[in-house]
Each structure stands twice: as C-alpha cells, then as structure tokens.
Write a protein that holds these residues in place. Structure first.
Motif, PDB file in Angstrom:
ATOM      1  N   TRP A 147      13.521   4.535  -6.060  1.00  0.00           N
ATOM      2  CA  TRP A 147      13.373   3.544  -7.134  1.00  0.00           C
ATOM      3  C   TRP A 147      12.143   3.891  -7.978  1.00  0.00           C
ATOM      4  N   ALA A 148      11.037   4.233  -7.313  1.00  0.00           N
ATOM      5  CA  ALA A 148       9.801   4.538  -8.031  1.00  0.00           C
ATOM      6  C   ALA A 148       9.990   5.736  -8.962  1.00  0.00           C
ATOM      7  N   ALA A 149      10.632   6.779  -8.466  1.00  0.00           N
ATOM      8  CA  ALA A 149      10.852   7.965  -9.298  1.00  0.00           C
ATOM      9  C   ALA A 149      11.733   7.654 -10.505  1.00  0.00           C
ATOM     10  N   ASP A 150      12.737   6.794 -10.308  1.00  0.00           N
ATOM     11  CA  ASP A 150      13.662   6.467 -11.383  1.00  0.00           C
ATOM     12  C   ASP A 150      13.046   5.529 -12.423  1.00  0.00           C
TER      13      ASP A 150
ATOM     14  N   ARG B 162       1.706  11.108 -10.488  1.00  0.00           N
ATOM     15  CA  ARG B 162       0.752  12.213 -10.377  1.00  0.00           C
ATOM     16  C   ARG B 162      -0.641  11.794 -10.843  1.00  0.00           C
ATOM     17  N   ARG B 163      -1.046  10.616 -10.347  1.00  0.00           N
ATOM     18  CA  ARG B 163      -2.393  10.123 -10.625  1.00  0.00           C
ATOM     19  C   ARG B 163      -2.845   9.264  -9.456  1.00  0.00           C
ATOM     20  N   PRO B 164      -4.125   9.205  -9.167  1.00  0.00           N
ATOM     21  CA  PRO B 164      -4.590   8.368  -8.058  1.00  0.00           C
ATOM     22  C   PRO B 164      -4.480   6.888  -8.407  1.00  0.00           C
ATOM     23  N   LEU B 165      -4.060   6.104  -7.441  1.00  0.00           N
ATOM     24  CA  LEU B 165      -4.012   4.655  -7.592  1.00  0.00           C
ATOM     25  C   LEU B 165      -4.753   4.015  -6.426  1.00  0.00           C
ATOM     26  N   GLN B 166      -5.403   2.916  -6.690  1.00  0.00           N
ATOM     27  CA  GLN B 166      -6.125   2.181  -5.664  1.00  0.00           C
ATOM     28  C   GLN B 166      -5.428   0.864  -5.362  1.00  0.00           C
ATOM     29  N   VAL B 167      -5.612   0.384  -4.132  1.00  0.00           N
ATOM     30  CA  VAL B 167      -5.085  -0.917  -3.715  1.00  0.00           C
ATOM     31  C   VAL B 167      -6.258  -1.867  -3.539  1.00  0.00           C
ATOM     32  N   ALA B 168      -6.174  -3.031  -4.171  1.00  0.00           N
ATOM     33  CA  ALA B 168      -7.201  -4.059  -4.029  1.00  0.00           C
ATOM     34  C   ALA B 168      -6.564  -5.288  -3.382  1.00  0.00           C
ATOM     35  N   GLU B 169      -7.104  -5.711  -2.265  1.00  0.00           N
ATOM     36  CA  GLU B 169      -6.552  -6.863  -1.545  1.00  0.00           C
ATOM     37  C   GLU B 169      -7.065  -8.155  -2.169  1.00  0.00           C
ATOM     38  N   LEU B 170      -6.126  -8.999  -2.577  1.00  0.00           N
ATOM     39  CA  LEU B 170      -6.476 -10.289  -3.153  1.00  0.00           C
ATOM     40  C   LEU B 170      -6.856 -11.284  -2.062  1.00  0.00           C
ATOM     41  N   THR B 171      -7.820 -12.139  -2.356  1.00  0.00           N
ATOM     42  CA  THR B 171      -8.058 -13.287  -1.496  1.00  0.00           C
ATOM     43  C   THR B 171      -6.989 -14.336  -1.784  1.00  0.00           C
ATOM     44  N   LEU B 172      -6.906 -15.322  -0.914  1.00  0.00           N
ATOM     45  CA  LEU B 172      -5.935 -16.392  -1.122  1.00  0.00           C
ATOM     46  C   LEU B 172      -6.190 -17.095  -2.448  1.00  0.00           C
ATOM     47  N   ASN B 173      -7.438 -17.387  -2.753  1.00  0.00           N
ATOM     48  CA  ASN B 173      -7.759 -18.076  -4.010  1.00  0.00           C
ATOM     49  C   ASN B 173      -7.417 -17.223  -5.221  1.00  0.00           C
TER      50      ASN B 173
ATOM     51  N   ALA C 242       0.831  -1.206   0.000  1.00  0.00           N
ATOM     52  CA  ALA C 242       0.000   0.000   0.000  1.00  0.00           C
ATOM     53  C   ALA C 242       0.866   1.257   0.000  1.00  0.00           C
ATOM     54  N   GLU C 243       1.961   1.244   0.756  1.00  0.00           N
ATOM     55  CA  GLU C 243       2.875   2.397   0.768  1.00  0.00           C
ATOM     56  C   GLU C 243       3.610   2.523  -0.560  1.00  0.00           C
ATOM     57  N   GLN C 244       3.990   1.409  -1.147  1.00  0.00           N
ATOM     58  CA  GLN C 244       4.620   1.451  -2.459  1.00  0.00           C
ATOM     59  C   GLN C 244       3.658   2.051  -3.495  1.00  0.00           C
ATOM     60  N   THR C 245       2.401   1.667  -3.399  1.00  0.00           N
ATOM     61  CA  THR C 245       1.395   2.213  -4.307  1.00  0.00           C
ATOM     62  C   THR C 245       1.284   3.725  -4.141  1.00  0.00           C
ATOM     63  N   ALA C 246       1.327   4.196  -2.905  1.00  0.00           N
ATOM     64  CA  ALA C 246       1.259   5.644  -2.656  1.00  0.00           C
ATOM     65  C   ALA C 246       2.461   6.359  -3.259  1.00  0.00           C
ATOM     66  N   HIS C 247       3.653   5.764  -3.141  1.00  0.00           N
ATOM     67  CA  HIS C 247       4.842   6.376  -3.749  1.00  0.00           C
ATOM     68  C   HIS C 247       4.709   6.427  -5.275  1.00  0.00           C
ATOM     69  N   LEU C 248       4.189   5.352  -5.854  1.00  0.00           N
ATOM     70  CA  LEU C 248       4.011   5.337  -7.301  1.00  0.00           C
ATOM     71  C   LEU C 248       2.971   6.371  -7.731  1.00  0.00           C
ATOM     72  N   ALA C 249       1.912   6.498  -6.964  1.00  0.00           N
ATOM     73  CA  ALA C 249       0.894   7.503  -7.278  1.00  0.00           C
ATOM     74  C   ALA C 249       1.494   8.902  -7.256  1.00  0.00           C
ATOM     75  N   ALA C 250       2.380   9.142  -6.304  1.00  0.00           N
ATOM     76  CA  ALA C 250       2.995  10.477  -6.187  1.00  0.00           C
ATOM     77  C   ALA C 250       3.873  10.784  -7.393  1.00  0.00           C
ATOM     78  N   VAL C 251       4.686   9.804  -7.825  1.00  0.00           N
ATOM     79  CA  VAL C 251       5.584  10.089  -8.944  1.00  0.00           C
ATOM     80  C   VAL C 251       4.839  10.108 -10.276  1.00  0.00           C
TER      81      VAL C 251
END
Length: 280
Positions: free
Chosen positions: A271-274, A209-220, A198-207
C-alpha cells in the motif's frame, strides 16, 4: 442494477471501479461534484439519506446495494433500510467494523455499528456484513507532517493493528454484491499481519527514500489533535479504541479474505509503495 453508497470514500470508490466495467452500477452522492470516478460508466443519483423521496428514486430498480454510513448522530441506516425495503431491494451488503465482533469493544462507534447491523438483520432483507480492521489509508493523515517535517505523530506507535488495504475490502464487497454464497454471512477482514505505526513509518521511509522520525503523542496531545476534527463523543470513542490497541487487542489475523478471494491480502508495504506520491 447495483446501488453503491459511500463512493466518495476509499472503499466505495474502489467498488465502483471494480464493478462498472461489467455491471450496471448506480452511485448515490450528496454532491456529485465530489465524485472521482474517471473512466467509470455509472449512473449518478443525487440524494441524502434524510431525503426520503430522493432516496426512493435512487433505489428504483435496484436489486443489490452497498451500504456505507459514517455519522453516529444520524439514523441513516434505518432510513436506507426502510427505503430499500419499500423499493423491493433484495440484498444489502453493509460495511461495518471488526470491533463489533469483540465483546470488550464498547465505544460509541462500535455500539452504533452493532445497532445498525441488528437493524439490517431484522429487516427481512438478505444481508451480508463486512467487518474490516482499520484502513491502511488512515495513515494519509500523516502526509502533511511527513512532507513538512519528516515526522509521524502517534499515540501508540509501538502497538500493532492488522489493518487492511481498502482495495482488498472493496474486492470482497464487489464479490459479495455479485457472487452467490454470501447471503447471511459475516466476513471478518484483516491484513496479512499486524503492523505498528512505527513499522508503517519505516515502510514509508523506505519507499520515500528519506529518513522519517516517530514522535509519541501524550494522551492530552492526542485529545487536542483529534478535537480539532471531531466532536467530544467521537474523540472519546477514539480514545477507547486506542486503549484497546495499546492492549494488543487488534493484532489477530483472520483468514476470511483469502478464503473469499483465493489470494493473500496486500501488506502495508505494498500500500505504501502504491501511494508514495501522497506523502512526497
């Protein structure tokens, strides 16, 4: 002469880039057409680990080698070690995994790496073991869903991992291949902090400059997704590894990188910015 394997991967390619300007480097490749080493003055040896004669020729005159293997179904480490011993190679630096050092890690991939490390340590060759945490570049698997949907799907989006920039792993590898003081040592390598998907997603969203969502996968859902890429034994190993991450077993930060290089490892946000272009 230094021989590098795994040069089509993120770490090996960067090791070649670091060493080629000042050292004689030979790279081992099954398919030289897949090499992406612009501006690198290297020799190319075409060989597979299973091709004993081609591997022997690739190792002629080599003093130090960087060993990367990635198929638990093949005895590639033993093949390489036998050929290196016969060729008179002195020092092998092996890319392994952090989990090897953790007693509660007992999945297929970790057991395979433990056995490979033991083969090298008992070979009579000088050795150095690199045990990094997960690569930050693993997040490139999210690129298509980020581009198409603005979504990151993760089994454990709120469980941290002290993942590492492959460029930092490569820097330690380059130093161990060329500097004294690393023979017989095990380097545990992590990033500067544990970061969750989720934090990685936030960093990617920042670099980006667009909103990103996190979807939690089930085990299956995770099993279904991984099964499209990997055989069942590897999927089971990934599930066991994910369970350890959910128990917060991958958050410890190790000082070895800074001790070896004299600087702090790169955080994920760098890393995300690069690598923003890979997601946009």
């Amino acid at each position: 002469m230094i021989l590098l394997t795994g040069v089509t991967g993120t770490v090996g390619r960067e090791v070649a880039r670091l060493l080629a300007p000042t050292r004689p480097v030979r790279v081992l490749a099954r398919d030289p057409a897949r090499l992406a080493l612009p501006g690198c003055d290297v020799e190319v040896a075409t060989a597979e680990y299973a091709d004993r004669d081609a591997l022997r020729r690739a190792l002629e005159g080599v003093r130090t080698a960087f060993l990367v293997t990635n198929d638990p179904t093949q005895p590639d480490d033993s093949r390489f070690i036998a050929a290196a011993t016969a060729a008179g190679v002195r020092h092998v630096v092996k890319l392994s995994a952090y989990a090897v050092s953790e007693a509660d890690a007992d999945d297929l991939i970790t057991r395979w790496q433990r056995a490979n490390e033991e083969l090298l340590r008992e070979s009579g060759l000088e050795w150095t073991l690199l045990r990094p945490r997960a690569f930050m570049s693993n997040t490139l698997a999210w690129a298509s869903s980020i581009r198409a949907e603005g979504v990151v799907r993760s089994l454990n989006p709120y469980a941290g991992n002290a993942c590492m920039d492959p460029r930092d792993i490569a820097e330690v590898a380059a130093r161990t291949l060329t500097e004294p003081g690393h023979v017989g040592r095990i380097h545990l390598l992590t990033g500067p902090e544990a970061v969750t998907p989720a934090e990685q997603t936030a960093h990617l969203a920042a670099v980006l400059r667009r909103p990103l969502q996190v979807a939690e996968l089930t085990l299956n859902q995770a099993v279904s997704q991984w099964s499209r890429r990997y055989p069942a034994p590897i999927v089971e190993a990934l599930l066991q590894s994910a369970a350890r991450q959910a128990r917060r077993r991958k958050t410890a930060v190790d000082p070895t990188f800074e001790q070896v290089t004299g600087r702090r490892p790169r955080p994920f946000r760098t890393w995300a910015a690069d690598h923003a272009s890979a997601f946009s």
